[in-house]
Design a protein around this motif. Sequence first.
Motif, PDB file in Angstrom:
ATOM      1  N   THR A  44       0.736  -1.235   0.042  1.00 51.18           N
ATOM      2  CA  THR A  44       0.092   0.018  -0.100  1.00 51.18           C
ATOM      3  C   THR A  44       0.774   1.240  -0.058  1.00 51.18           C
ATOM      4  O   THR A  44       2.138   1.217   0.272  1.00 51.18           O
ATOM      5  CB  THR A  44      -0.959   0.040   1.262  1.00 51.18           C
ATOM      6  N   ASP A  45       0.228   2.417  -0.497  1.00 47.35           N
ATOM      7  CA  ASP A  45       1.052   3.384   0.072  1.00 47.35           C
ATOM      8  C   ASP A  45       0.688   4.212   1.144  1.00 47.35           C
ATOM      9  O   ASP A  45       0.943   5.229   1.697  1.00 47.35           O
ATOM     10  CB  ASP A  45       0.629   4.875  -1.233  1.00 47.35           C
ATOM     11  N   GLY A  46      -0.228   3.526   1.913  1.00 44.82           N
ATOM     12  CA  GLY A  46      -0.837   3.882   3.320  1.00 44.82           C
ATOM     13  C   GLY A  46      -1.853   5.097   3.314  1.00 44.82           C
ATOM     14  O   GLY A  46      -2.074   5.634   4.366  1.00 44.82           O
ATOM     15  N   ALA A  47      -2.365   5.511   2.243  1.00 45.06           N
ATOM     16  CA  ALA A  47      -3.316   6.520   2.049  1.00 45.06           C
ATOM     17  C   ALA A  47      -4.890   6.235   2.384  1.00 45.06           C
ATOM     18  O   ALA A  47      -5.345   6.192   1.384  1.00 45.06           O
ATOM     19  CB  ALA A  47      -2.844   7.316   0.939  1.00 45.06           C
ATOM     20  N   GLY A  48      -5.048   5.434   3.608  1.00 41.54           N
ATOM     21  CA  GLY A  48      -6.472   5.152   3.722  1.00 41.54           C
ATOM     22  C   GLY A  48      -7.385   6.385   3.702  1.00 41.54           C
ATOM     23  O   GLY A  48      -7.160   7.433   4.272  1.00 41.54           O
ATOM     24  N   ASN A  49      -8.629   6.319   3.140  1.00 39.23           N
ATOM     25  CA  ASN A  49      -9.490   7.594   3.112  1.00 39.23           C
ATOM     26  C   ASN A  49     -10.937   6.920   3.354  1.00 39.23           C
ATOM     27  O   ASN A  49     -11.622   7.644   3.022  1.00 39.23           O
ATOM     28  CB  ASN A  49      -9.299   8.143   1.761  1.00 39.23           C
ATOM     29  N   VAL A  50     -11.205   5.685   3.817  1.00 39.35           N
ATOM     30  CA  VAL A  50     -12.545   5.247   4.342  1.00 39.35           C
ATOM     31  C   VAL A  50     -12.153   4.576   5.589  1.00 39.35           C
ATOM     32  O   VAL A  50     -11.521   3.652   5.861  1.00 39.35           O
ATOM     33  CB  VAL A  50     -13.199   4.251   3.193  1.00 39.35           C
ATOM     34  N   SER A  51     -13.196   5.145   6.515  1.00 35.55           N
ATOM     35  CA  SER A  51     -13.270   4.617   7.930  1.00 35.55           C
ATOM     36  C   SER A  51     -14.487   3.638   7.937  1.00 35.55           C
ATOM     37  O   SER A  51     -15.435   3.421   7.090  1.00 35.55           O
ATOM     38  CB  SER A  51     -13.487   5.631   8.963  1.00 35.55           C
ATOM     39  N   MET A  52     -14.317   2.544   9.046  1.00 33.38           N
ATOM     40  CA  MET A  52     -15.350   1.664   9.247  1.00 33.38           C
ATOM     41  C   MET A  52     -16.327   2.189  10.497  1.00 33.38           C
ATOM     42  O   MET A  52     -17.414   1.824  10.829  1.00 33.38           O
ATOM     43  CB  MET A  52     -14.638   0.436   9.956  1.00 33.38           C
ATOM     44  N   GLY A  53     -15.712   2.995  11.194  1.00 34.65           N
ATOM     45  CA  GLY A  53     -16.390   3.640  12.377  1.00 34.65           C
ATOM     46  C   GLY A  53     -16.424   5.289  12.360  1.00 34.65           C
ATOM     47  O   GLY A  53     -16.387   5.767  11.520  1.00 34.65           O
ATOM     48  N   HIS A  54     -16.210   5.771  13.561  1.00 34.75           N
ATOM     49  CA  HIS A  54     -16.243   7.177  13.591  1.00 34.75           C
ATOM     50  C   HIS A  54     -15.025   7.640  13.719  1.00 34.75           C
ATOM     51  O   HIS A  54     -14.930   9.014  13.624  1.00 34.75           O
ATOM     52  CB  HIS A  54     -16.937   7.681  15.025  1.00 34.75           C
ATOM     53  N   LEU A  55     -13.829   7.132  13.701  1.00 35.60           N
ATOM     54  CA  LEU A  55     -12.529   7.643  13.922  1.00 35.60           C
ATOM     55  C   LEU A  55     -12.097   8.102  12.207  1.00 35.60           C
ATOM     56  O   LEU A  55     -12.404   7.531  11.336  1.00 35.60           O
ATOM     57  CB  LEU A  55     -11.434   6.556  14.552  1.00 35.60           C
ATOM     58  N   PRO A  56     -11.104   8.997  12.276  1.00 35.00           N
ATOM     59  CA  PRO A  56     -10.647   9.479  10.894  1.00 35.00           C
ATOM     60  C   PRO A  56      -9.803   8.211  10.346  1.00 35.00           C
ATOM     61  O   PRO A  56      -9.370   7.434  11.047  1.00 35.00           O
ATOM     62  CB  PRO A  56      -9.720  10.484  11.136  1.00 35.00           C
ATOM     63  N   PRO A  57      -9.894   8.101   8.933  1.00 41.95           N
ATOM     64  CA  PRO A  57      -9.515   6.847   8.274  1.00 41.95           C
ATOM     65  C   PRO A  57      -8.041   6.687   8.664  1.00 41.95           C
ATOM     66  O   PRO A  57      -7.758   5.223   9.186  1.00 41.95           O
ATOM     67  CB  PRO A  57      -9.575   7.159   6.700  1.00 41.95           C
ATOM     68  N   LEU A  58      -6.956   7.425   8.679  1.00 39.67           N
ATOM     69  CA  LEU A  58      -5.974   7.001   9.016  1.00 39.67           C
ATOM     70  C   LEU A  58      -5.568   6.787  10.540  1.00 39.67           C
ATOM     71  O   LEU A  58      -4.975   5.841  10.970  1.00 39.67           O
ATOM     72  CB  LEU A  58      -4.776   8.286   8.654  1.00 39.67           C
ATOM     73  N   GLU A  59      -6.282   7.536  11.344  1.00 43.45           N
ATOM     74  CA  GLU A  59      -6.067   7.168  12.846  1.00 43.45           C
ATOM     75  C   GLU A  59      -6.792   5.876  13.117  1.00 43.45           C
ATOM     76  O   GLU A  59      -6.074   4.988  13.960  1.00 43.45           O
ATOM     77  CB  GLU A  59      -6.975   8.276  13.718  1.00 43.45           C
ATOM     78  N   GLU A  60      -7.824   5.547  12.545  1.00 44.34           N
ATOM     79  CA  GLU A  60      -8.357   3.978  12.493  1.00 44.34           C
ATOM     80  C   GLU A  60      -7.611   3.057  12.187  1.00 44.34           C
ATOM     81  O   GLU A  60      -7.163   2.009  12.853  1.00 44.34           O
ATOM     82  CB  GLU A  60      -9.843   4.034  12.081  1.00 44.34           C
ATOM     83  N   ALA A  61      -6.803   3.258  10.690  1.00 44.63           N
ATOM     84  CA  ALA A  61      -5.847   2.253  10.500  1.00 44.63           C
ATOM     85  C   ALA A  61      -4.689   2.218  11.304  1.00 44.63           C
ATOM     86  O   ALA A  61      -4.386   1.021  11.498  1.00 44.63           O
ATOM     87  CB  ALA A  61      -5.594   2.762   9.245  1.00 44.63           C
ATOM     88  N   HIS A  62      -4.222   3.199  12.025  1.00 47.41           N
ATOM     89  CA  HIS A  62      -2.972   3.048  12.870  1.00 47.41           C
ATOM     90  C   HIS A  62      -3.632   2.151  14.037  1.00 47.41           C
ATOM     91  O   HIS A  62      -2.775   1.622  14.717  1.00 47.41           O
ATOM     92  CB  HIS A  62      -2.485   4.521  13.149  1.00 47.41           C
ATOM     93  N   TYR A  63      -4.554   2.473  14.685  1.00 52.11           N
ATOM     94  CA  TYR A  63      -5.143   1.832  15.865  1.00 52.11           C
ATOM     95  C   TYR A  63      -5.137   0.347  15.621  1.00 52.11           C
ATOM     96  O   TYR A  63      -4.748  -0.520  16.404  1.00 52.11           O
ATOM     97  CB  TYR A  63      -6.443   2.299  16.169  1.00 52.11           C
ATOM     98  N   LEU A  64      -5.596   0.042  14.478  1.00 55.35           N
ATOM     99  CA  LEU A  64      -5.885  -1.341  13.990  1.00 55.35           C
ATOM    100  C   LEU A  64      -4.310  -2.082  13.784  1.00 55.35           C
ATOM    101  O   LEU A  64      -4.182  -3.291  14.267  1.00 55.35           O
ATOM    102  CB  LEU A  64      -6.583  -1.711  12.729  1.00 55.35           C
ATOM    103  N   ALA A  65      -3.288  -1.316  13.073  1.00 52.77           N
ATOM    104  CA  ALA A  65      -1.873  -1.845  13.404  1.00 52.77           C
ATOM    105  C   ALA A  65      -1.295  -1.963  14.530  1.00 52.77           C
ATOM    106  O   ALA A  65      -0.562  -2.786  14.548  1.00 52.77           O
ATOM    107  CB  ALA A  65      -1.311  -0.607  12.265  1.00 52.77           C
ATOM    108  N   GLU A  66      -1.522  -1.297  15.477  1.00 56.46           N
ATOM    109  CA  GLU A  66      -1.201  -1.207  16.812  1.00 56.46           C
ATOM    110  C   GLU A  66      -1.693  -2.618  17.556  1.00 56.46           C
ATOM    111  O   GLU A  66      -0.981  -3.224  18.167  1.00 56.46           O
ATOM    112  CB  GLU A  66      -1.460  -0.240  17.773  1.00 56.46           C
ATOM    113  N   ARG A  67      -2.888  -2.932  17.074  1.00 49.89           N
ATOM    114  CA  ARG A  67      -3.560  -4.133  17.527  1.00 49.89           C
ATOM    115  C   ARG A  67      -2.690  -5.192  16.907  1.00 49.89           C
ATOM    116  O   ARG A  67      -2.632  -6.400  17.649  1.00 49.89           O
ATOM    117  CB  ARG A  67      -4.977  -4.179  17.342  1.00 49.89           C
ATOM    118  N   ILE A  68      -2.561  -5.418  15.723  1.00 47.50           N
ATOM    119  CA  ILE A  68      -1.835  -6.425  15.097  1.00 47.50           C
ATOM    120  C   ILE A  68      -0.366  -6.680  15.795  1.00 47.50           C
ATOM    121  O   ILE A  68       0.125  -7.608  16.095  1.00 47.50           O
ATOM    122  CB  ILE A  68      -1.743  -6.208  13.660  1.00 47.50           C
ATOM    123  N   ALA A  69       0.239  -5.434  15.928  1.00 49.69           N
ATOM    124  CA  ALA A  69       1.507  -5.435  16.580  1.00 49.69           C
ATOM    125  C   ALA A  69       1.541  -6.126  17.925  1.00 49.69           C
ATOM    126  O   ALA A  69       2.233  -6.798  18.247  1.00 49.69           O
ATOM    127  CB  ALA A  69       2.248  -4.205  16.568  1.00 49.69           C
TER     128      ALA A  69
END
Length: 291
Positions: free
Chosen positions: A203-228
């Motif tokens: 990916t280029d890391g440029a997420g622009n769609v959210s599943m919930g109420h968080l901004p797209p990139l903040e949500e993606a980074h939160y999920l990335a931390e859960r994976i880590a």
Amino acid sequence: MNTGETFEARRLDTPLDKMMRRHAGRRSRTYTDRKRGRYILARPAGRRRDDLAFDATLRTAAPFQRQREELKKRNRVAFAVRPSDYMRKVRVRRAANLVLFLVDASWSMAVAERMQATKGAILSLLNDAYQRRDRVGLITFQRDRATLILPPTNSVQLAEQALRDIPVGGKTPLSAGLDMAYGILKREKMLHPDVLPLLIVLTDGAGNVSMGHLPPLEEAHYLAERIAEEHIHAVVINMEHAAFDQGLAQELANHLKAPCYNLTDLRAESLYYTVRQEMQSTALKGLEDKR
């Protein structure tokens, strides 16, 4: 879109690779908490009392026998062992690798080139995995959802069918892809506790769609931390052109605690060997984490 050029996998000539490939079958060696596998050494048992190493326990207790004469007389034993002497077996066993590709299928990057390289690498990995019991899976994300194109498998036939027509276009739901990858890898670790998972994110890391109420990139980074946090080894392959790179792929890699590769001239073979090297790193990390 075709499935990309495949090639014959060659062996990597490194000390770790030689250790892993000494026998046929499961390629990677990992420590295991199960009572199966080869007993290689012993460590203090602590509060655990299962799978004790009697030889190591006796050796630990031996220097204290003169000090325990009263204890031996009281218990009418010739050799006195205390719980502090208990040593537990450390075992190793062969474990299967699982490589899960998470591929951005939006229009944010050079989709055709990326997909062709990814398809060729996956099929080459599968050909190599056929005899070695590795499994490979593929998730794509585009428009407003993530799609499991190829569930974890070592079937070349299933892979060829799944890779034949992958839809592309639309927005970039990066967090949906990470969420699906997280669920699949966590389930695989529960079903196969000794599996060595490796997540490859293209990916280029440029997420622009959210599943919930968080901004797209903040949500993606939160999920990335859960994976880590699940100690899942990951790799980010930055597919953005250097002239337009905003550092978003590297930022995602930081949250995954993963390396980030900039492969501007990506071919299937270069991706394949990048993955092979990271699989070796996964095996080594698995050994270190379970020491």
